[in-house]
Design an enzyme around this catalytic site. Structure first.
Site, mmCIF file in Angstrom:
data_model
loop_
_atom_site.group_PDB
_atom_site.id
_atom_site.type_symbol
_atom_site.label_atom_id
_atom_site.label_comp_id
_atom_site.label_asym_id
_atom_site.label_seq_id
_atom_site.Cartn_x
_atom_site.Cartn_y
_atom_site.Cartn_z
ATOM 1 N N SER A 214 -55.820 18.909 30.526
ATOM 2 C CA SER A 214 -55.124 20.171 30.343
ATOM 3 C C SER A 214 -54.908 20.897 31.526
ATOM 4 O O SER A 214 -55.873 21.033 32.387
ATOM 5 C CB SER A 214 -55.367 20.875 29.009
ATOM 6 N N ALA A 218 -47.497 18.231 30.881
ATOM 7 C CA ALA A 218 -46.958 17.358 31.722
ATOM 8 C C ALA A 218 -47.543 15.868 31.271
ATOM 9 O O ALA A 218 -48.706 15.881 30.965
ATOM 10 C CB ALA A 218 -47.033 17.519 33.135
ATOM 11 N N MET A 322 -52.117 12.604 31.100
ATOM 12 C CA MET A 322 -51.733 13.703 30.406
ATOM 13 C C MET A 322 -52.068 14.978 30.700
ATOM 14 O O MET A 322 -53.385 15.309 30.526
ATOM 15 C CB MET A 322 -51.798 13.340 28.999
ATOM 16 N N GLU A 323 -51.498 15.890 30.854
ATOM 17 C CA GLU A 323 -51.857 17.413 30.943
ATOM 18 C C GLU A 323 -51.224 18.106 29.820
ATOM 19 O O GLU A 323 -50.321 18.571 29.913
ATOM 20 C CB GLU A 323 -51.454 18.093 32.249
ATOM 21 N N CYS A 324 -52.234 18.268 28.801
ATOM 22 C CA CYS A 324 -51.727 18.743 27.489
ATOM 23 C C CYS A 324 -51.774 20.204 27.397
ATOM 24 O O CYS A 324 -52.788 21.092 28.049
ATOM 25 C CB CYS A 324 -52.503 17.954 26.344
#
Length: 359
Positions: A214, A218, A322-324
């Site tokens: 995170s 993106a 994944m950058e949540c």
């Protein structure tokens, strides 16, 4: 509710392995952390083993990113409960049917490592919320001590950034006191890094690797080394003729080679996850190659994908990050919503690749 401590994560992992033994195995990683903590993963599937087609999900590489470890543990619990009950799952308008879940478990193995960096998580939760690295002890030339290596700059892919990248072109540091980006004394020097390498070595059926971070939000895919090109195979991270050229956006001197089919498939799967996230509550995630954020050396997703080129005896593994969410440690009510987005995306990813032959 609140964020899980590392001890609670360990308890949760062990309890799931015990409760759902028909569908799940406990995996104890071979290296304890710098501060001698066990690192545990779960292998989910109707059939488990090193050669089963596998998706690897990893969280908690960066200590201050508190959502991913919780998200992966809750994701594993939801999958196992639904598989045993023979039901599907839903997160907002994102849904996985019972039939799709059965296909995931019947044709794939999901290896889930919720917290790769336990010492860092504990330090972040108890001492410094902004702590990113592990807790390695770094002795300076003057005898002073600093702590921590950025695990996501420690993998053996273009790790020696002073040699492989253009000056000041990459998000990395060889200063052992750099708070965020110290790459470590050598590639894969850290036990936390070595554990992820071991997962990829041990589970030889792995075709996909997803590192959950995170917060941007993106979904990225290979490469993070430079912009992509598919016309010049010799222009790649292994070629020393291009040392000192990598990492500059918009130039024509160097771009990282990628097979066209791989680039197409990675982009497709990334868009698929972003669309599933949108269904949960309408959040929009960027989709692009990792380099669009900034150039990276020694990152786990690039390492996963680099292996089959560095050693043709290894299987191809498509790499994703994944950058949540929108913050490292949001209020827990918001964190729960982000966890739902992560679960929906990872479940849809697994459902899709469960019916597609490896690239």
């Amino acid at each position: 509710m609140s964020y899980l401590s590392f001890e609670e994560i360990v308890t949760g992992v062990r309890n799931l392995a015990t409760e759902y033994g028909a569908f799940c195995d406990l995996v104890t990683l071979p290296n304890t952390s710098v501060e001698a903590r066990d690192v545990l993963a779960l292998a989910l599937g109707d059939t488990r083993g090193p050669e089963v087609r596998t998706v690897v999900y990893v969280g908690g590489v960066h200590a201050r990113e508190w959502i991913p470890p919780d998200a992966l543990l809750y994701f594993a619990a939801d999958l196992l409960e639904a598989r045993r009950a023979g039901t599907g799952l839903s997160w907002g308008d994102a849904r996985i049917s019972a039939e799709e879940l059965g296909r995931i478990f019947g044709t794939l193995q999901l290896v889930i490592l919720p917290c790769a960096n336990p010492d860092g998580r504990i330090y972040s939760q108890e001492v410094d919320p902004d702590w990113r690295k592990n807790r390695a002890r770094n002795v300076r030339p003057d005898g002073g001590v600093c702590h921590g290596v950025d695990i996501n700059r420690n993998f053996d892919v273009a790790w020696d950034f002073r040699r492989t990248f253009a000056p000041d072109a990459v998000s990395a540091s060889d200063d052992p006191c750099n708070k965020y980006l110290y790459v470590g004394p050598e590639a894969a020097s850290e036990p936390e890094t070595a554990n992820i390498v071991w997962l990829l070595d041990h589970f030889t059926g792995t075709g996909w690797y997803l590192d959950i971070h995170s917060a941007v939000p993106a979904i990225y895919h290979n490469w993070g080394l430079d912009e992509l090109q598919s016309d010049a195979p010799g222009m790649n991270f292994l070629n020393p003729a291009h040392d000192g050229q990598r990492g500059i956006a918009g130039d024509t001197l160097y771009r990282e080679f990628i097979e066209p089919a791989d680039a197409t498939e990675m982009a497709r799967l990334s868009r698929l996850m972003a669309e599933e996230i949108r269904k949960v509550r309408g959040d929009e995630y960027e989709v692009s190659a990792s380099f669009s954020l900034y150039a990276t050396s020694g990152a786990s997703d690039d390492y996963a994908y680099s292996r089959h080129r560095a050693d043709t005896g290894k299987a191809k593994v498509l790499g994703f990050t994944m950058e949540c969410g929108h913050a490292f440690q949001p209020e827990f009510a918001e964190a729960e919503e982000v966890m739902r987005e992560v679960s929906a995306a990872l479940a849809r990813f697994a459902a899709d690749v469960s019916s597609v032959a490896p690239v």
